[in-house]
Design an enzyme around this catalytic site. Structure first.
Site, mmCIF file in Angstrom:
data_model
loop_
_atom_site.group_PDB
_atom_site.id
_atom_site.type_symbol
_atom_site.label_atom_id
_atom_site.label_comp_id
_atom_site.label_asym_id
_atom_site.label_seq_id
_atom_site.Cartn_x
_atom_site.Cartn_y
_atom_site.Cartn_z
ATOM 1 N N SER A 40 -65.324 35.397 14.220
ATOM 2 C CA SER A 40 -65.180 33.935 14.205
ATOM 3 C C SER A 40 -63.713 33.620 13.929
ATOM 4 O O SER A 40 -63.349 33.125 12.876
ATOM 5 C CB SER A 40 -66.080 33.320 13.128
ATOM 6 O OG SER A 40 -65.728 33.798 11.845
ATOM 7 N N HIS A 155 -71.866 36.513 12.805
ATOM 8 C CA HIS A 155 -72.011 37.855 12.223
ATOM 9 C C HIS A 155 -73.464 38.327 12.220
ATOM 10 O O HIS A 155 -73.772 39.424 11.798
ATOM 11 C CB HIS A 155 -71.468 37.885 10.789
ATOM 12 C CG HIS A 155 -70.034 37.480 10.702
ATOM 13 N ND1 HIS A 155 -69.429 37.121 9.532
ATOM 14 C CD2 HIS A 155 -69.073 37.383 11.667
ATOM 15 C CE1 HIS A 155 -68.161 36.813 9.763
ATOM 16 N NE2 HIS A 155 -67.924 36.953 11.054
ATOM 17 N N GLN A 163 -72.187 30.532 8.101
ATOM 18 C CA GLN A 163 -71.937 31.950 8.360
ATOM 19 C C GLN A 163 -72.181 32.869 7.152
ATOM 20 O O GLN A 163 -72.686 33.971 7.298
ATOM 21 C CB GLN A 163 -70.487 32.100 8.838
ATOM 22 C CG GLN A 163 -70.060 33.507 9.195
ATOM 23 C CD GLN A 163 -68.638 33.536 9.735
ATOM 24 O OE1 GLN A 163 -68.405 33.307 10.911
ATOM 25 N NE2 GLN A 163 -67.677 33.817 8.872
ATOM 26 N N GLU A 164 -71.780 32.414 5.948
ATOM 27 C CA GLU A 164 -71.821 33.324 4.794
ATOM 28 C C GLU A 164 -72.337 32.627 3.539
ATOM 29 O O GLU A 164 -71.899 31.523 3.223
ATOM 30 C CB GLU A 164 -70.403 33.859 4.508
ATOM 31 C CG GLU A 164 -69.819 34.577 5.701
ATOM 32 C CD GLU A 164 -68.337 34.908 5.547
ATOM 33 O OE1 GLU A 164 -67.838 34.970 4.412
ATOM 34 O OE2 GLU A 164 -67.690 35.098 6.594
ATOM 35 N N GLU A 207 -71.409 41.978 7.870
ATOM 36 C CA GLU A 207 -70.720 42.122 6.582
ATOM 37 C C GLU A 207 -71.638 42.670 5.495
ATOM 38 O O GLU A 207 -71.339 42.582 4.298
ATOM 39 C CB GLU A 207 -70.102 40.778 6.171
ATOM 40 C CG GLU A 207 -69.055 40.324 7.180
ATOM 41 C CD GLU A 207 -68.282 39.092 6.743
ATOM 42 O OE1 GLU A 207 -68.698 38.422 5.775
ATOM 43 O OE2 GLU A 207 -67.263 38.803 7.386
ATOM 44 N N ASP A 242 -69.207 30.281 3.137
ATOM 45 C CA ASP A 242 -68.221 30.106 4.211
ATOM 46 C C ASP A 242 -68.992 29.562 5.405
ATOM 47 O O ASP A 242 -69.811 30.268 6.004
ATOM 48 C CB ASP A 242 -67.544 31.437 4.578
ATOM 49 C CG ASP A 242 -66.609 31.271 5.774
ATOM 50 O OD1 ASP A 242 -66.370 30.116 6.201
ATOM 51 O OD2 ASP A 242 -66.107 32.302 6.284
ATOM 52 N N GLU A 283 -65.797 27.393 1.970
ATOM 53 C CA GLU A 283 -64.744 27.770 2.929
ATOM 54 C C GLU A 283 -65.065 27.183 4.304
ATOM 55 O O GLU A 283 -66.229 27.156 4.708
ATOM 56 C CB GLU A 283 -64.699 29.307 2.996
ATOM 57 C CG GLU A 283 -63.698 29.883 3.982
ATOM 58 C CD GLU A 283 -63.822 31.411 4.060
ATOM 59 O OE1 GLU A 283 -64.181 32.041 3.042
ATOM 60 O OE2 GLU A 283 -63.595 31.950 5.156
ATOM 61 N N ASP A 310 -59.644 28.682 5.989
ATOM 62 C CA ASP A 310 -59.522 29.967 6.696
ATOM 63 C C ASP A 310 -59.000 29.693 8.104
ATOM 64 O O ASP A 310 -57.786 29.743 8.349
ATOM 65 C CB ASP A 310 -60.877 30.670 6.690
ATOM 66 C CG ASP A 310 -60.935 31.907 7.571
ATOM 67 O OD1 ASP A 310 -59.880 32.387 7.993
ATOM 68 O OD2 ASP A 310 -62.048 32.407 7.850
ATOM 69 N N LYS A 335 -55.872 36.483 5.099
ATOM 70 C CA LYS A 335 -56.236 37.611 5.963
ATOM 71 C C LYS A 335 -54.949 38.150 6.577
ATOM 72 O O LYS A 335 -54.276 37.451 7.350
ATOM 73 C CB LYS A 335 -57.160 37.131 7.083
ATOM 74 C CG LYS A 335 -58.571 36.760 6.614
ATOM 75 C CD LYS A 335 -59.304 36.047 7.747
ATOM 76 C CE LYS A 335 -60.794 35.962 7.510
ATOM 77 N NZ LYS A 335 -61.451 35.034 8.470
ATOM 78 N N HIS A 363 -61.347 40.284 3.833
ATOM 79 C CA HIS A 363 -61.567 41.257 4.919
ATOM 80 C C HIS A 363 -61.773 40.509 6.241
ATOM 81 O O HIS A 363 -61.629 39.291 6.293
ATOM 82 C CB HIS A 363 -62.817 42.085 4.602
ATOM 83 C CG HIS A 363 -64.092 41.263 4.610
ATOM 84 N ND1 HIS A 363 -65.349 41.794 4.666
ATOM 85 C CD2 HIS A 363 -64.283 39.899 4.586
ATOM 86 C CE1 HIS A 363 -66.248 40.831 4.675
ATOM 87 N NE2 HIS A 363 -65.640 39.679 4.620
ATOM 88 N N ARG A 364 -62.118 41.241 7.300
ATOM 89 C CA ARG A 364 -62.607 40.659 8.549
ATOM 90 C C ARG A 364 -64.036 41.158 8.767
ATOM 91 O O ARG A 364 -64.450 42.160 8.167
ATOM 92 C CB ARG A 364 -61.735 41.096 9.759
ATOM 93 C CG ARG A 364 -60.288 40.693 9.723
ATOM 94 C CD ARG A 364 -60.005 39.247 9.419
ATOM 95 N NE ARG A 364 -60.635 38.274 10.288
ATOM 96 C CZ ARG A 364 -59.984 37.444 11.101
ATOM 97 N NH1 ARG A 364 -58.660 37.480 11.150
ATOM 98 N NH2 ARG A 364 -60.631 36.556 11.830
ATOM 99 N N SER A 365 -64.754 40.504 9.657
ATOM 100 C CA SER A 365 -66.133 40.948 9.894
ATOM 101 C C SER A 365 -66.166 42.332 10.547
ATOM 102 O O SER A 365 -67.071 43.122 10.303
ATOM 103 C CB SER A 365 -66.883 39.918 10.730
ATOM 104 O OG SER A 365 -66.143 39.572 11.877
ATOM 105 N N LYS A 386 -62.851 38.575 -0.995
ATOM 106 C CA LYS A 386 -64.032 38.399 -0.142
ATOM 107 C C LYS A 386 -64.103 39.612 0.759
ATOM 108 O O LYS A 386 -63.412 39.692 1.774
ATOM 109 C CB LYS A 386 -63.887 37.101 0.670
ATOM 110 C CG LYS A 386 -65.152 36.767 1.437
ATOM 111 C CD LYS A 386 -65.050 35.425 2.120
ATOM 112 C CE LYS A 386 -64.607 35.585 3.553
ATOM 113 N NZ LYS A 386 -65.164 34.555 4.451
#
Ligand code: PEP
Ligand code: MG
Length: 418
Positions: A40, A155, A163-164, A207, A242, A283, A310, A335, A363-365, A386
């Site tokens: 994303s 994800h 998303q999270e 993740e 997020d 986020e 982000d 990031k 991190h990244r996915s 994160k």
């Protein structure tokens, strides 16, 4: 100590996609770094160079690898290994674009991270300390982990979805305790999921969090809080989300599940969720182009909770400066590959700290075994990270490194959010 060579190879990330590993040699020192990759992604991120040829459905990174082996190697050979700023500047100059589209941000950032590792080795100090020195920070802090236990959106193969959903053991005394709290909750959540939806509900997203077959957002957050309660940690854990809302923003409106929201309605929805579920951080609550929505959200909730940018900021001081001026948010998601070098990442963090913002190192996915960002979080003294759920080695590589750092710091170890 001088750089003898820089070279690279194509390796693979946690999603099975090609990515770049850079290797740098200076005297007896050889260090490596691997780049992570987002799904994303923000549209203003530095360019991740992909081959766009038939191999790997266009996702090969051999052009980025070749840029390191040829152009970057020629440019950096002979430079001092502990001159991080000069190394990064030399690559920016060589690239010559604002978004690193010539060399590829994946080429530049992998070399930049490998150089930092080698620079730390040359000085015979740990990487977190070296990064701290580059940032002008002496207070090393083990971060509160935001752990994504219920994956959604891109994800998890879901559309119109937050998303999270993350558990954050803010009340832990040490990082070690934070890990115990988080993993205990994770396992209870897994049992709850399986009991409710059958054994398939124990499977996970990119993740490491579970993928809930629930449409209603409240129900998902209730399930997490139930796991926190059963584990006995209601007093030590807050939640974070997020939304990655650029993914469900269409023609000026937001779509979550079956519902349509204006930015104002969405702000009210977040406000309710925040009260009900002890959420301390949101986020990407608004889409990357909806600067007005961001301002509204921060005006309404910014004095109570953390509003993290982000996709909006893409770790780029140009957007961070704008967001500071317009009061669009009050925290940076950092990031490294979004901006494409260690030096620029540190500049983004320092600008944020200076404006009394919080910084969450992320991190990244699509991740790898590289744990660079664990050292970065400690070195910056960011106080929050994160790195996904506490499972799978692409995520636990970071958590295990934080455990090592906490042990090494011994009595001097500080844990917690700023
Ligand atoms: C995020 O959006 O914060 C994230 C980690 O996802 P991705 O790496 O896919 O951008
Ligand atoms: Mg995000």
């Amino acid at each position: 100590m001088k750089i003898d060579y820089v070279k690279a190879r194509q390796v693979f990330d946690s999603r099975g996609n090609p990515t770049v590993e850079a290797e740098i040699k200076a005297g007896k020192i050889i260090e490596r770094a691997i780049v992570a990759s987002g799904a994303s992604t923000g549209s203003n991120e530095a360019i991740e160079l992909r081959d766009k040829e038939t191999a790997f459905k266009g996702k090969g990174v051999l052009k980025a690898v070749s840029n390191i082996n040829k152009k970057i190697n020629s440019k950096l050979k002979g430079m001092g290994i502990s001159a991080q700023k000069e190394i990064d500047s030399a690559m920016l100059e060589l690239d010559g674009t604002e978004n690193k589209s010539v060399l590829g941000a994946n080429a530049v950032v992998s070399v930049s991270m490998a150089a930092a590792r080698a620079g730390a080795k040359a000085k015979e100090i740990p990487l977190y300390q070296y990064l701290g020195e580059l940032a002008g920070n002496k207070k090393f802090v083990l971060p509160v982990p935001q752990m994504n236990v219920l994956n959604g959106g891109k994800h998890a193969g879901l559309e119109n979805d937050i998303q999270e959903r993350m558990i954050c053991p803010i009340g832990a005394k040490t990082f070690n305790e934070a890990m115990q709290i988080s993993t205990e909750i994770y396992h209870i959540l897994k049992s709850l999921m399986k009991k409710k939806f059958g054994s398939v509900a124990g499977l996970i997203g990119d993740e490491g969090g579970f993928v809930a077959q629930i449409k209603n957002e409240e129900e998902k957050l209730e399930l997490i809080l139930k796991a926190v309660e059963e584990a006995g940690y209601l007093d030590k854990v807050s939640l974070a989300i997020d939304c990655a809302s650029s993914e469900f923003f269409k023609d000026g409106n937001y779509f979550i599940g079956e519902k349509k929201f204006s930015a104002g309605e969405l702000t009210d929805f977040y406000s309710e969720l925040t009260e009900k579920f002890n959420i301390y951080s949101i986020e990407d609550g608004m889409a990357e182009e909806d600067w007005i929505g961001w301002k509204q959200l921060t005006a309404k909730l910014g004095n109570k909770i953390q509003i993290v940018g982000d996709d909006l900021l893409v770790t780029n001081i140009k957007f961070i400066e704008k967001a500071i001026k317009e009061k669009s948010c009050n925290a940076l998601l950092l990031k490294v590959n979004q901006i494409g070098s260690v030096t620029e990442s540190i500049e983004s963090a320092n600008l944020s700290f200076k404006s009394n913002w919080n910084v969450v190192v992320s991190h990244r996915s699509g991740e790898t075994e590289d744990s660079f960002i664990a050292d970065l979080a400690v070195g910056l003294g960011a106080g929050q990270s994160k790195f996904g759920a506490p499972v799978r080695s692409d995520r636990n590589a970071k958590y295990n490194q934080l455990l090592r750092i906490e042990e090494a710091l011994g009595k001097n170890a500080v844990f917690g959010k700023k």
